[in-house]
Design an enzyme around this catalytic site. Structure first.
Site, mmCIF file in Angstrom:
data_model
loop_
_atom_site.group_PDB
_atom_site.id
_atom_site.type_symbol
_atom_site.label_atom_id
_atom_site.label_comp_id
_atom_site.label_asym_id
_atom_site.label_seq_id
_atom_site.Cartn_x
_atom_site.Cartn_y
_atom_site.Cartn_z
ATOM 1 N N GLY A 1 -9.657 -32.634 23.611
ATOM 2 C CA GLY A 1 -10.962 -32.955 24.164
ATOM 3 C C GLY A 1 -10.872 -34.212 24.998
ATOM 4 O O GLY A 1 -9.980 -35.044 24.775
ATOM 5 N N GLN B 1 -13.912 -41.623 28.942
ATOM 6 C CA GLN B 1 -12.487 -41.903 28.718
ATOM 7 C C GLN B 1 -11.685 -42.002 30.015
ATOM 8 O O GLN B 1 -10.525 -42.407 29.993
ATOM 9 C CB GLN B 1 -11.881 -40.824 27.812
ATOM 10 C CG GLN B 1 -12.438 -40.897 26.394
ATOM 11 C CD GLN B 1 -11.805 -39.839 25.520
ATOM 12 O OE1 GLN B 1 -12.243 -38.706 25.516
ATOM 13 N NE2 GLN B 1 -10.750 -40.205 24.811
ATOM 14 N N CYS C 1 -7.682 -39.873 18.849
ATOM 15 C CA CYS C 1 -8.421 -39.980 20.104
ATOM 16 C C CYS C 1 -7.463 -40.452 21.182
ATOM 17 O O CYS C 1 -6.654 -41.352 20.942
ATOM 18 C CB CYS C 1 -9.563 -40.979 19.935
ATOM 19 S SG CYS C 1 -10.544 -41.233 21.428
ATOM 20 N N LEU C 2 -7.528 -39.860 22.371
ATOM 21 C CA LEU C 2 -6.619 -40.241 23.455
ATOM 22 C C LEU C 2 -6.818 -41.702 23.868
ATOM 23 O O LEU C 2 -5.909 -42.303 24.430
ATOM 24 C CB LEU C 2 -6.820 -39.330 24.671
ATOM 25 C CG LEU C 2 -6.379 -37.871 24.493
ATOM 26 C CD1 LEU C 2 -6.706 -37.066 25.746
ATOM 27 C CD2 LEU C 2 -4.894 -37.768 24.167
ATOM 28 N N HIS D 1 -18.630 -39.617 22.242
ATOM 29 C CA HIS D 1 -18.153 -40.391 23.411
ATOM 30 C C HIS D 1 -19.244 -40.492 24.473
ATOM 31 O O HIS D 1 -19.424 -41.543 25.098
ATOM 32 C CB HIS D 1 -16.936 -39.713 24.051
ATOM 33 C CG HIS D 1 -15.617 -40.102 23.468
ATOM 34 N ND1 HIS D 1 -15.182 -41.408 23.418
ATOM 35 C CD2 HIS D 1 -14.617 -39.355 22.939
ATOM 36 C CE1 HIS D 1 -13.964 -41.442 22.873
ATOM 37 N NE2 HIS D 1 -13.606 -40.206 22.568
ATOM 38 N N HIS E 1 -16.952 -35.048 18.292
ATOM 39 C CA HIS E 1 -16.206 -36.243 18.722
ATOM 40 C C HIS E 1 -16.506 -36.533 20.204
ATOM 41 O O HIS E 1 -16.745 -37.685 20.587
ATOM 42 C CB HIS E 1 -14.710 -35.990 18.477
ATOM 43 C CG HIS E 1 -13.801 -37.112 18.863
ATOM 44 N ND1 HIS E 1 -13.054 -37.823 17.942
ATOM 45 C CD2 HIS E 1 -13.497 -37.634 20.080
ATOM 46 C CE1 HIS E 1 -12.342 -38.746 18.585
ATOM 47 N NE2 HIS E 1 -12.579 -38.650 19.881
HETATM 48 ZN ZN ZN Z 1 -11.922 -39.542 21.621
#
Ligand code: ZN
Length: 199
Positions: free
Chosen positions: A45, A50, A107-108, A153, A149
């Site tokens: 995701g 992000q 999480c990235l 964000h 999630h």
């Molecule tokens: Zn994340």
């Protein structure tokens, strides 16, 4: 084109995303870039925040994970998860449709940081798709978790906000180190941008 994924400490991660009023060609191009970036990073995701942009757009694709099941229901009937991927979320809303369940999340924007998070399972989702059409479905397991999630964000909420105090305390040194590294990188970038280019 692949975009740069920002890390914890970047201010965009704390911004609530503006609603997308119209799915323009520019938004569709951005979605394509978001999908490419998620694939390159091997994520399941990715939200606009992000990549440094505070709008209500996220993408999800759980096909790469084989050992954690996902469930999907469309109009009350079980539906094929893989055929529904990749999933584009625009202005999504999530409503709990089951009890709270624990599961590990990463999480990235938090490389190598993982924690147990409790979330409702399943959830009802209402969203626009990339054609601007309203989509309603129920998602459970890993898919439901990934969607929640990403929706977090879009509201400036991070998975560390939902960890238990014990887990967050265990991760405190790693989190503070990551935040400090991101902030000093941003400060160095800002300083470089202010410096005379010399010619
Ligand atoms: Zn994340």
């Amino acid at each position: 084109m692949s975009l740069t994924v920002v890390q914890y400490g970047h201010p965009a991660l704390r911004q609530k995303g503006a609603r997308v009023e119209r799915v323009t060609p520019e938004i569709r191009d951005f979605i394509a870039e978001l999908l490419a970036t998620m694939r390159d990073a091997h994520g399941i995701g990715l939200a606009a925040q992000q990549v440094g942009r505070a709008i209500q757009v996220a993408v999800v694709d759980v096909r790469g994970i084989k050992d954690r099941p996902s469930q999907l229901w469309c109009e009350g009937e079980p539906a094929d998860v893989a055929g529904f991927m990749p999933l584009v979320l625009i202005n999504p809303l999530v409503t709990p449709a089951g009890p709270s369940a624990g599961g590990t999340e990463g999480c990235l924007s938090f490389p190598e940081i993982f924690g147990e998070i409790y979330r409702p399972d399943p959830v009802d989702v209402e969203t626009l798709d990339e054609d601007g059409q309203t989509l309603k479905f129920r998602a459970g397991g890993l898919l439901g978790r990934a969607i929640q999630h990403e929706v977090d964000h879009l509201n400036g909420i991070l998975f560390i906000d939902r960890m238990s105090r014990v887990t967050r305390d265990e991760l405190r040194a790693d989190l503070e180190g990551l935040q400090a590294a991101t902030k000093s990188a941003l400060a160095a970038e800002a300083k470089a941008a202010r410096a005379p280019s010399g010619g």
